[in-house]
Write a protein that holds these residues in place. Structure first.
Motif, mmCIF file in Angstrom:
data_model
loop_
_atom_site.group_PDB
_atom_site.id
_atom_site.type_symbol
_atom_site.label_atom_id
_atom_site.label_comp_id
_atom_site.label_asym_id
_atom_site.label_seq_id
_atom_site.Cartn_x
_atom_site.Cartn_y
_atom_site.Cartn_z
ATOM 1 N N ALA A 376 51.413 31.884 28.434
ATOM 2 C CA ALA A 376 51.587 33.278 28.827
ATOM 3 C C ALA A 376 50.686 33.664 29.988
ATOM 4 N N TYR A 377 49.451 33.148 29.986
ATOM 5 C CA TYR A 377 48.472 33.608 30.961
ATOM 6 C C TYR A 377 47.718 32.450 31.609
ATOM 7 N N MET A 378 47.200 32.738 32.801
ATOM 8 C CA MET A 378 46.194 31.898 33.426
ATOM 9 C C MET A 378 44.898 32.709 33.435
ATOM 10 N N LEU A 379 43.825 32.137 32.883
ATOM 11 C CA LEU A 379 42.534 32.797 32.822
ATOM 12 C C LEU A 379 41.658 32.252 33.947
ATOM 13 N N THR A 396 30.108 35.029 46.537
ATOM 14 C CA THR A 396 29.680 36.367 46.143
ATOM 15 C C THR A 396 30.892 37.205 45.766
ATOM 16 N N GLY A 397 30.891 37.694 44.531
ATOM 17 C CA GLY A 397 32.021 38.465 44.044
ATOM 18 C C GLY A 397 31.676 39.914 43.794
ATOM 19 N N VAL A 398 32.570 40.600 43.108
ATOM 20 C CA VAL A 398 32.414 42.023 42.830
ATOM 21 C C VAL A 398 32.329 42.281 41.334
ATOM 22 N N THR A 399 33.287 41.777 40.581
ATOM 23 C CA THR A 399 33.397 42.067 39.154
ATOM 24 C C THR A 399 33.258 40.784 38.346
ATOM 25 N N PRO A 400 32.085 40.479 37.811
ATOM 26 C CA PRO A 400 31.915 39.240 37.052
ATOM 27 C C PRO A 400 32.611 39.308 35.700
ATOM 28 N N GLY A 401 33.317 38.234 35.357
ATOM 29 C CA GLY A 401 34.053 38.162 34.094
ATOM 30 C C GLY A 401 35.177 37.164 34.239
ATOM 31 N N PHE A 402 36.298 37.420 33.578
ATOM 32 C CA PHE A 402 37.463 36.572 33.815
ATOM 33 C C PHE A 402 38.721 37.419 33.889
ATOM 34 N N SER A 403 39.554 37.021 34.830
ATOM 35 C CA SER A 403 40.792 37.718 35.104
ATOM 36 C C SER A 403 41.927 37.082 34.315
ATOM 37 N N ILE A 404 42.881 37.904 33.872
ATOM 38 C CA ILE A 404 44.046 37.429 33.125
ATOM 39 C C ILE A 404 45.277 37.656 33.987
ATOM 40 N N LEU A 405 45.927 36.561 34.390
ATOM 41 C CA LEU A 405 47.128 36.654 35.217
ATOM 42 C C LEU A 405 48.349 36.247 34.413
ATOM 43 N N ASP A 406 49.416 36.985 34.561
ATOM 44 C CA ASP A 406 50.689 36.681 33.934
ATOM 45 C C ASP A 406 51.314 35.501 34.677
ATOM 46 N N GLU A 408 54.272 34.406 34.676
ATOM 47 C CA GLU A 408 55.618 34.669 35.168
ATOM 48 C C GLU A 408 55.590 35.494 36.442
ATOM 49 N N THR A 409 54.835 36.603 36.432
ATOM 50 C CA THR A 409 54.809 37.504 37.584
ATOM 51 C C THR A 409 53.761 37.114 38.615
ATOM 52 N N LYS A 410 52.792 36.280 38.216
ATOM 53 C CA LYS A 410 51.674 35.882 39.075
ATOM 54 C C LYS A 410 50.789 37.074 39.429
ATOM 55 N N GLU A 411 50.800 38.099 38.607
ATOM 56 C CA GLU A 411 50.005 39.295 38.859
ATOM 57 C C GLU A 411 48.914 39.460 37.809
ATOM 58 N N ILE A 412 47.862 40.176 38.182
ATOM 59 C CA ILE A 412 46.736 40.414 37.281
ATOM 60 C C ILE A 412 47.155 41.394 36.195
ATOM 61 N N VAL A 413 46.932 41.019 34.943
ATOM 62 C CA VAL A 413 47.194 41.903 33.807
ATOM 63 C C VAL A 413 45.988 42.793 33.547
ATOM 64 N N THR A 414 44.819 42.170 33.474
ATOM 65 C CA THR A 414 43.573 42.907 33.267
ATOM 66 C C THR A 414 42.412 41.979 33.560
ATOM 67 N N VAL A 415 41.208 42.524 33.569
ATOM 68 C CA VAL A 415 39.989 41.744 33.737
ATOM 69 C C VAL A 415 39.094 41.987 32.528
ATOM 70 N N VAL A 416 38.607 40.908 31.926
ATOM 71 C CA VAL A 416 37.655 41.005 30.824
ATOM 72 C C VAL A 416 36.256 40.912 31.422
ATOM 73 N N GLU A 417 35.458 41.931 31.206
ATOM 74 C CA GLU A 417 34.107 41.985 31.752
ATOM 75 C C GLU A 417 33.124 42.082 30.586
#
Length: 466
Positions: A376-379, A396-406, A408-417
């Motif tokens: 379902a997702y790529m983390l 150097t990043g902005v929001t440390p955590g992990f992103s959840i990408l769908d 199928e759509t290749k879009e970001i679902v949410t970010v876990v911080e």
């Protein structure tokens, strides 16, 4: 009961790998296009094209456990998918546990847990810690630490061999591959050997003078391919035979400037490697984002360099159906989906993290990814504003955590911080970035791993070497 496909399914030998290739690959049929001059095949079109949408029925939720490594604060965060809201993305994960390594090891740090790998049955996790000069082995069922091994300075990646008889550690500071003898039945782990790369005649004959082992994975024949680095300018490739525990082949920077990721094809005798170089704002030198494919049967270049569509190519991962290889670029926060049957880019990924500013410091810096076992997702891990590894311009990043990408759509679902960066003031972040005395630890996520908690109905298994 569905059969569990472990990460070692096809590594019983080249015969088994060949059989799986016949069963699992769409390439090689009479309908395949002919090879192009550069070793790739023409992109499929019409009914033969894969539009990346996956099954119309959609995935079924598979219970699993996420291990997210915050190397900035020496913390491991564990998450599990929610009963409700996982597949629709409204509430994908619940926080299950936190492991404070400083407290666990009675060590003030920094320890810097960098990358994670699992045994074939996922019963154990190996975590290489660069600043701690060690590799930690956890029993995954109860999250208990069972071994703390002094594997040397810059222990960057630790990975179980296909038969789980060894853990091999790429130790940057030692310029060596460290061998750990493993007896899972006895829960015993012992350092038994070390391969000093630059003392090896094969490496010397290849003209490789700099660089150290960075990452590795295993080919279908059991050999391991190790990229050298960490700098792109030190990038090279060595192939280790584990019967003799020596370098069998070595390729210098001019042939393979590969300094990061290593990934075997799930069923064929080819191997993917990434080469990344950040851009240089002072000199104006443009960075590099390249992909190479090595033929492990013929021991030759199959394809490359091929552009990854951005700058500083880094982590990549297969979807569990084996149909897509996702590749990310750390500096430009973008990437491509590579079609492994046709060995060409299939689509683009616009962003792995939500911050997409024009300047590197204003956009997220993705690093490592791992697919969920249900597909379902790529983390994808996202670096912090005060990164502990990698070129600061790219990492150097902005929001440390992990992103959840769908997937199928290749879009970001949410970010876990797990440790919100908003809790840290700008002065503390700047002090950490400048490595000032007494500066606080700032979240910086690098490694991530996903452990299935139930039988997995996947085409290729859930992680290399499949």
């Amino acid at each position: 009961m569905r059969k569990v496909k472990t990460r070692r399914t096809f590594l019983a030998g080249t015969t088994a790998a060949g059989a799986l290739a016949l069963a699992g690959c769409t390439g090689g049929s009479d309908d395949d296009p002919s090879d192009s001059d550069d070793g790739a095949t023409d992109q499929p079109s019409g009914d033969d094209a894969d539009d990346g949408t996956g099954s119309s029925d959609g995935p079924e939720r598979v219970a699993h456990e996420v291990w997210a490594l915050d190397q900035g604060t020496d913390t491991i965060y564990l998450y599990e998918p929610t009963e409700e809201g996982y597949l629709d993305g409204s509430d994908p994960y619940d926080h299950a546990e936190t492991i404070d390594l400083n407290d666990l090891l009675d060590d003030d740090g920094p320890i810097v847990p960098h990358m994670i790998d699992y045994s074939g049955d996922y019963a154990y996790a190996a975590i290489a810690c660069t600043a701690g000069a060690r590799t930690l082995i956890f029993r995954t069922e109860d999250h208990e630490l069972v071994a703390d091994l002094e594997t040397g300075a810059g222990s960057h990646m630790a990975a179980f061999s296909p038969d789980d008889e060894y853990v091999h550690v790429d130790a940057i500071g030692e310029e060596a591959i460290v061998r750990v003898d493993v007896d899972l039945d006895a829960e015993s782990f012992e350092i038994v050997d070390e391969l000093a790369i630059h003392e090896d005649e094969t490496v010397q004959d290849a003209g490789i003078e700099g660089g150290a082992p960075i990452c590795h994975q295993y080919a279908p024949d059991g050999r391991s391919l190790h990229t050298l680095g960490p700098s792109y300018h030190d990038g090279a490739l060595v192939i280790v035979d584990h019967e003799s525990f020596s370098v069998e082949r070595a390729y210098g920077h001019d042939e393979y400037p590969t300094n990061c990721g290593t990934m075997p094809h799930p069923t064929e005798e080819k191997f993917y490697l990434t080469a990344g170089l950040p851009s240089d704002p002072d000199s104006g030198e443009e960075g590099v984002g390249d992909l190479y494919i090595y033929d492990t049967a013929e021991d030759e270049l199959r394809l490359g360099p091929k552009s990854t569509g951005g700058i500083d190519a880094h982590g990549f991962w297969f979807t569990p159906d084996g149909e897509e290889l996702w590749v990310l670029n750390r500096e430009t926060n973008d990437g491509i989906v590579w079609n492994p049957d046709w060995d060409q880019p299939q689509s683009e990924i616009e962003a792995f993290g939500p911050a997409t500013g024009d300047e590197p410091a204003e956009r997220d810096a993705p690093d490592i990814m791992w697919a969920t076992p249900d597909g379902a997702y790529m983390l994808v891990t996202l670096r912090g504003p005060a990164p502990l590894s990698g070129d600061p311009h790219a990492a150097t990043g902005v929001t440390p955590g992990f992103s959840i990408l769908d997937t199928e759509t290749k879009e970001i679902v949410t970010v876990v911080e797990p440790d919100p960066i908003d809790a840290y003031d700008d002065a503390d972040i700047e002090a950490a970035r400048n490595e000032e005395d007494g500066a606080p630890s700032i979240p910086d996520f690098h490694g991530i791993g996903v452990r299935p908690l139930e039988d997995v109905d996947a085409e290729i298994g859930t992680s290399p070497p499949y």
